[in-house]
Motif scaffolding. Structure first.
Motif, PDB file in Angstrom:
ATOM      1  N   GLN A 185       9.398 -42.754   7.804  1.00 24.89           N
ATOM      2  CA  GLN A 185      10.362 -42.440   6.744  1.00 24.89           C
ATOM      3  C   GLN A 185      11.477 -43.494   6.678  1.00 24.89           C
ATOM      4  N   VAL A 186      11.949 -43.926   7.848  1.00 25.10           N
ATOM      5  CA  VAL A 186      13.001 -44.944   7.914  1.00 25.10           C
ATOM      6  C   VAL A 186      12.485 -46.272   7.347  1.00 25.10           C
TER       7      VAL A 186
ATOM      8  N   ALA B  10      25.634 -42.330  11.667  1.00 29.79           N
ATOM      9  CA  ALA B  10      24.432 -42.705  12.415  1.00 29.79           C
ATOM     10  C   ALA B  10      24.819 -43.255  13.788  1.00 29.79           C
TER      11      ALA B  10
ATOM     12  N   ILE C 109      20.535 -38.999  12.115  1.00 30.06           N
ATOM     13  CA  ILE C 109      20.946 -39.584  10.838  1.00 30.06           C
ATOM     14  C   ILE C 109      20.675 -41.080  10.887  1.00 30.06           C
ATOM     15  N   ALA C 110      20.124 -41.607   9.802  1.00 26.07           N
ATOM     16  CA  ALA C 110      19.941 -43.052   9.688  1.00 26.07           C
ATOM     17  C   ALA C 110      20.590 -43.503   8.386  1.00 26.07           C
TER      18      ALA C 110
ATOM     19  N   VAL D 275      13.402 -43.023  14.813  1.00 24.96           N
ATOM     20  CA  VAL D 275      14.501 -43.240  13.857  1.00 24.96           C
ATOM     21  C   VAL D 275      15.345 -44.421  14.322  1.00 24.96           C
TER      22      VAL D 275
ATOM     23  N   GLN E  18      15.647 -48.173  12.569  1.00 25.14           N
ATOM     24  CA  GLN E  18      16.897 -48.764  12.083  1.00 25.14           C
ATOM     25  C   GLN E  18      17.094 -50.173  12.632  1.00 25.14           C
TER      26      GLN E  18
ATOM     27  N   THR F  54      18.556 -37.885   6.774  1.00 29.82           N
ATOM     28  CA  THR F  54      18.876 -36.952   7.852  1.00 29.82           C
ATOM     29  C   THR F  54      17.570 -36.345   8.365  1.00 29.82           C
TER      30      THR F  54
END
Lengths: 290, 126
Positions: free
Chosen positions: B77-78, A76, A84-85, B52, B56, A93
């Motif tokens: 989704q994260v 990531a 990508i996380a 994303v 995070q 992904t």
């Protein structure tokens, strides 16, 4: 000889020029027309080729083996595209954000990432009226046109003395740069309006950055103002062809008939246009050698 | 309880930023004590994947909920993966948003409320 036909502004007549130029030159050598506007290719509507072959365009995207993954998060961190996380014990992904650069699989310390192909488009080719047409189609919903354009450019076929005409997408963004890159000359099709001028100036900046010589085709001449011509004079950009606003041209085009087929006297004008381009490219390479 | 709010400025008096991934700042606040910290959203100008990346950053802050105007599918989704509640449709000042959340005025969303690239502003592309 590779000539791209670009514009900046959309709807100025790139495909009109590219198709007629290609058809006018088929006696001068093998001609390939590459429709690089993979978001909405349209040259085939005018050339009506019989599709002889097609090939998928794939992007390598990461697949994580969770048995080997230690959730260290390196993938990531190295991903420049946030595709990508890593969150605690989750690895997510995002294939549609992935540019297929391979950094994640290469740099994974556990070798837990492999790549699998994901289709993002297709390239098709075929012959029509003695011209080889190649076009790409970006799958609906996909965001990245350049990989499909790259495949279209690879499909030219190795033909000595061949002439390649690239129909470039509108704008000045990545797909345009990809489509124009590597050509010997860029024709910029514009219209004599303030909108045409604004976007022409942006396109000129782009091709100058790419160090590709350019010239202008002024389409729909007779409308608007003198701004484009004044700009070209000032910037020393040759206006190589002028196409008037003409009801018959529009009528033919709307029925899917190219300019040189519908009005054959245009063929000679496109051949002269090609001769001028050859002169400019030749002069450029001579001055470079000096 | 700790929440993250997308914000146009660094104080409780600033407005909620309607975008999640591409907001200027995040305010991380305690809904009881009203103590807060402001952080720059490093993803605001990301070439792609802003949702994303911002998701995070917020996940690392250990908050219970995100209060924002709109949230796209990737960011959702994260946040969902780490069990952070997402509340969309929030507007007004950051302080009003926190008050609203504490008094139960908002309901959490069970799905993203906008498509991707929504926060890019205007017609994208051509």
């Amino acid at each position: 000889m590779i000539i791209s036909v670009a514009s900046g502004k959309g709807g100025t007549g790139k495909t009109l020029v590219a198709t007629s130029l290609a058809l006018s030159l088929k006696d001068a050598g093998p001609v390939a027309l590459l429709d690089c506007d993979v978001e909405e290719p349209n040259a085939h509507i005018l050339l009506k080729p019989e599709i002889a072959g097609r090939e998928p365009v794939n992007m390598p995207v990461p697949v994580v083996d969770l048995d080997r993954c230690t959730y260290c998060g390196e993938c990531a961190r190295v991903c420049a595209y946030n595709a990508i996380a890593v969150l605690g014990k989750h690895v997510l992904t995002f294939p549609q954000l992935c540019h297929g650069c391979g950094a994640c699989s290469y740099l994974c310390p556990e070798k837990a990432i492999s790549e699998e192909p994901r289709q993002t488009g297709i390239v098709e080719w075929g012959d029509a009226h003695g011209v080889r047409l190649v076009h790409g189609i970006l799958t609906v919903g996909e965001a990245m046109a350049p990989p499909v354009i790259r495949k279209v450019k690879e499909r030219t076929g190795d033909r000595p003395g061949g002439i390649v005409i690239r129909d470039v997408p509108p704008g000045t963004s990545c797909p345009v740069v990809e489509a124009v890159q590597g050509s010997d000359f860029c024709l910029l099709v514009t219209e004599p309006t303030p909108f045409g001028l604004n976007d022409l100036a942006l396109a000129v900046e782009t091709v100058r950055e790419l160090r590709i010589p350019c010239g202008v085709v002024l389409n729909r001449a007779g409308i608007g103002d003198a701004g484009v011509e004044e700009y070209c004079l000032q910037e020393r950009i040759p206006v190589l062809l002028t196409i008037p606003l003409h009801m018959e041209i529009a009528r033919l085009y709307s029925r899917g008939i190219t300019l040189v087929e519908g009005m054959p006297y245009w063929k000679e004008r496109f051949q002269r246009l090609f001769d001028r381009i050859k002169e400019i490219v030749h002069e450029g390479s001579r001055s470079l050698k000096r | 309880m700790r929440v993250a709010i997308s914000a146009t400025g660094r104080t409780l008096e600033d407005d909620v930023d309607p975008r999640f991934g591409r907001c200027r700042y995040f305010i991380i606040a305690d809904t009881e004590s009203m103590q807060y910290e402001a952080m720059d959203n490093a993803a605001a100008a990301a070439g792609g994947g802003a949702g994303v990346s911002a998701g995070q950053a917020i996940a690392a802050k250990g908050v219970e909920a995100v209060l924002t105007g709109n949230c796209g599918p990737n960011a959702y989704q994260v946040l969902e993966a780490v069990g952070i509640k997402v509340v969309t449709g929030v507007s007004g000042t950051v302080k009003e948003a926190i008050d609203g959340y504490r008094t139960g005025r908002y309901k959490e969303s069970s799905q993203p409320n906008v498509p991707d690239h929504f926060g890019m502003g205007g017609a994208a592309g051509r």
